[in-house]
Design an enzyme around this catalytic site. Sequence first.
Site, PDB file in Angstrom:
ATOM      1  CG  ASP A  66      10.252   8.754   7.390  1.00 12.51           C
ATOM      2  OD1 ASP A  66       9.892   8.290   6.294  1.00 12.51           O
ATOM      3  OD2 ASP A  66      11.329   9.375   7.542  1.00 12.51           O
ATOM      4  N   GLY A  67       6.975   7.732   6.158  1.00 12.43           N
ATOM      5  CA  GLY A  67       6.063   8.346   5.180  1.00 12.43           C
ATOM      6  C   GLY A  67       6.670   9.527   4.444  1.00 12.43           C
ATOM      7  NE  ARG A  93       8.129   5.579  -0.765  1.00 14.56           N
ATOM      8  CZ  ARG A  93       9.218   5.296  -1.381  1.00 14.56           C
ATOM      9  NH1 ARG A  93      10.236   6.084  -1.250  1.00 14.56           N
ATOM     10  NH2 ARG A  93       9.343   4.223  -2.122  1.00 14.56           N
ATOM     11  CG  ASP A 152       5.486  -3.413  -4.901  1.00 16.92           C
ATOM     12  OD1 ASP A 152       6.156  -4.415  -5.227  1.00 16.92           O
ATOM     13  OD2 ASP A 152       5.972  -2.470  -4.256  1.00 16.92           O
ATOM     14  CG  ASN A 153       7.832  -0.793  -7.401  1.00 15.54           C
ATOM     15  OD1 ASN A 153       6.972  -0.186  -6.753  1.00 15.54           O
ATOM     16  ND2 ASN A 153       8.995  -1.113  -6.892  1.00 15.54           N
ATOM     17  CG  ASP A 196       6.659   3.147  -7.385  1.00 13.98           C
ATOM     18  OD1 ASP A 196       6.189   4.309  -7.442  1.00 13.98           O
ATOM     19  OD2 ASP A 196       6.178   2.272  -6.650  1.00 13.98           O
ATOM     20  N   GLY A 249       0.822  -1.215   0.000  1.00 17.36           N
ATOM     21  CA  GLY A 249       0.000   0.000   0.000  1.00 17.36           C
ATOM     22  C   GLY A 249       0.852   1.259   0.000  1.00 17.36           C
ATOM     23  CE  LYS A 268       7.808   7.640  -4.516  1.00 20.78           C
ATOM     24  NZ  LYS A 268       8.380   7.039  -5.735  1.00 20.78           N
TER      25      LYS A 268
HETATM   26  P1  AMP Z   1       8.914   0.955  -3.195  1.00 24.50           P
HETATM   27  O1  AMP Z   1      10.314   1.180  -2.809  1.00 24.50           O
HETATM   28  O2  AMP Z   1       8.298   2.127  -3.862  1.00 24.50           O
HETATM   29  O3  AMP Z   1       8.680  -0.271  -4.004  1.00 24.50           O
HETATM   30  O4  AMP Z   1       8.108   0.780  -1.818  1.00 24.50           O
HETATM   31  C1  AMP Z   1       7.746  -0.433  -1.243  1.00 24.50           C
HETATM   32  C2  AMP Z   1       6.779  -0.206  -0.110  1.00 24.50           C
HETATM   33  O5  AMP Z   1       7.415   0.455   0.989  1.00 24.50           O
HETATM   34  C3  AMP Z   1       5.568   0.635  -0.453  1.00 24.50           C
HETATM   35  O6  AMP Z   1       4.457   0.113   0.225  1.00 24.50           O
HETATM   36  C4  AMP Z   1       5.946   2.001   0.069  1.00 24.50           C
HETATM   37  O7  AMP Z   1       4.827   2.797   0.335  1.00 24.50           O
HETATM   38  C5  AMP Z   1       6.709   1.640   1.340  1.00 24.50           C
HETATM   39  N1  AMP Z   1       7.668   2.685   1.746  1.00 24.50           N
HETATM   40  C6  AMP Z   1       8.825   2.996   1.137  1.00 24.50           C
HETATM   41  N2  AMP Z   1       9.430   4.021   1.765  1.00 24.50           N
HETATM   42  C7  AMP Z   1       8.653   4.380   2.805  1.00 24.50           C
HETATM   43  C8  AMP Z   1       8.737   5.380   3.843  1.00 24.50           C
HETATM   44  N3  AMP Z   1       9.747   6.230   3.923  1.00 24.50           N
HETATM   45  N4  AMP Z   1       7.722   5.424   4.723  1.00 24.50           N
HETATM   46  C9  AMP Z   1       6.683   4.576   4.653  1.00 24.50           C
HETATM   47  N5  AMP Z   1       6.548   3.623   3.723  1.00 24.50           N
HETATM   48  C10 AMP Z   1       7.516   3.523   2.791  1.00 24.50           C
HETATM   49 MG    MG Z   2       6.693   1.167  -5.058  1.00 21.82          MG
END
Ligand code: AMP
Ligand code: MG
Length: 504
Positions: A132-133, A100, A259-260, A269, A97, A120
């Site tokens: 930390d979002g 961030r 997911d990407n 992404d 989900g 984002k």
């Molecule tokens: P990604 O690197 O875009 O494939 O992210 C994988 C998952 O980790 C996704 O669900 C992102 O929303 C979550 N995520 C990545 N970085 C953060 C962050 N700094 N805070 C919260 N969730 C994160």
């Molecule tokens: Mg992603």
Amino acid sequence: MNSMIDQAPTGRFFSFDNSYARLPESFYVRLSPTPVKNPQLIQLNDSLAHELNLEPKDFLTTEGTEILAGNRIANGSEPLAMAYAGHQFGNFVPQLGDGRAILLGEVLDRNGRRRDIQLKGSGPTPYSRRGDGRSAIGPVLREYLISEAMAALGVPTTRALAAVTTGELVWRDIPLPSAILTRTAASHIRIGTFQFFAARGDKEMIKILADYAIDRHYPEVKEAANPYRCFLDCLIQRQAKLVAQWLHIGFIHGVMNTDNTSIAGETIDYGPCAFMDTYHPATVFSSIDRQGRYSYANQPVIAKWNLMRLAEALLPLLANDTAKAINEAQEALDTFNSRFESANTLGLLNKIGLPNGSDEDLTLAQDLLKRMADQKADFTLTFRRLCDLADSADDQKGDTSARSLFANPLAFDDWAMKWRKRLSEDNIDPAMRREAMSRVNPSFIPRNHLVEEAITAAIESEDFSVFKALLGVLTKPFDVCPKCNRYTKPPLPDQVVHQTFCGT
Ligand code: AMP
Ligand code: MG
């Protein structure tokens, strides 16, 4: 317009017309971005704003910056974090989900196409897990530069509408300034969105999602005898072409998790992605990709693997009978290789100026790639310099610039002789051939060391001029620009970036 989509009230900033927020509650969590201390605009994408029917002037105000930072909610916005699952490096995670990111809503662009507006780095959501979002400024500037470069290179991609600093720090290994990217996308539906419902055995939601995705991205399949099979076929075609396009510009996505992978067929992404300097098919940049799963040459294999995961999630819709459904899925997936091969062949032939080439010409192109790998030639420069040789069929004097890119220039000479012979048999006007080659072989790509230079200036001295200058060059990648010469150069040995890190 399709029946699912209600008209939302228009506002001064965005004329939102949200459809995802009308889907069942299990698709998302509604929440607002978390405000930041002191938002400042870094960059606004004027031409994209124009394309989206927005008024750039609106966003150059304090109120505009506040909207782009999530400190103020624009009229008509229905902010939400989307639910999805995904295979990360081959391991299934049933709930990921938007951890961030927050979808503000959708707008219709000048061509009537529906586009998501997403922040984002806008604060934690129920999907943040331990994160930390937020986003450090590096990944925001990186995604801005690379996604805009991809768009200018003609590759389907999400886009960057704006970037703002927050006036706050985030902790990675060290404290870093944080920033927020405003991203647009045809949609943010991923293969992982289907997997989210498939993992829960929720056939009804899979159908609602598939119908929504078809309405939004593949309306032409609605009339087909088996729309869901056609939907799968269409996405397979888009992904096969997309990955071929990546290969033709030396792009490595770096985290091709399900997911990407966008259902709209856009590149999405941008994390530890990178463009190759020296050509080698086994190139990997991402620090977390220890097995080379997402290496340059493995990208078509992985794209197909990801599509298999989508096909599995769609099984309940493909036929009532499981054996029949598996058969439909298999038939669809079996087309991936030939779809990819034809897109790849066409692109390679265009790159060497033989658009109507034969199998032998394809072998010639592959021979060049092999020599480039053996001789550590720069990918982008080799093809760009070939353009200049394309209208001097019998004159080998001009070859210096291209041959000097090869550790042993004789390896190029030998290939160039065969190539010239082949060109001389072709009926294309040499000047036109050069022109056509210059439209597929860019001068300017976001080389790692240049991206790093822009990020370092931003972090160390709040200097965004390096970022802005680089962005300017990257938005005209095929231009002839003698004064931009510096941006065409491969890194010096001490500038080489060996690893890239995930975009958090
Ligand atoms: P990604 O690197 O875009 O494939 O992210 C994988 C998952 O980790 C996704 O669900 C992102 O929303 C979550 N995520 C990545 N970085 C953060 C962050 N700094 N805070 C919260 N969730 C994160
Ligand atoms: Mg992603």
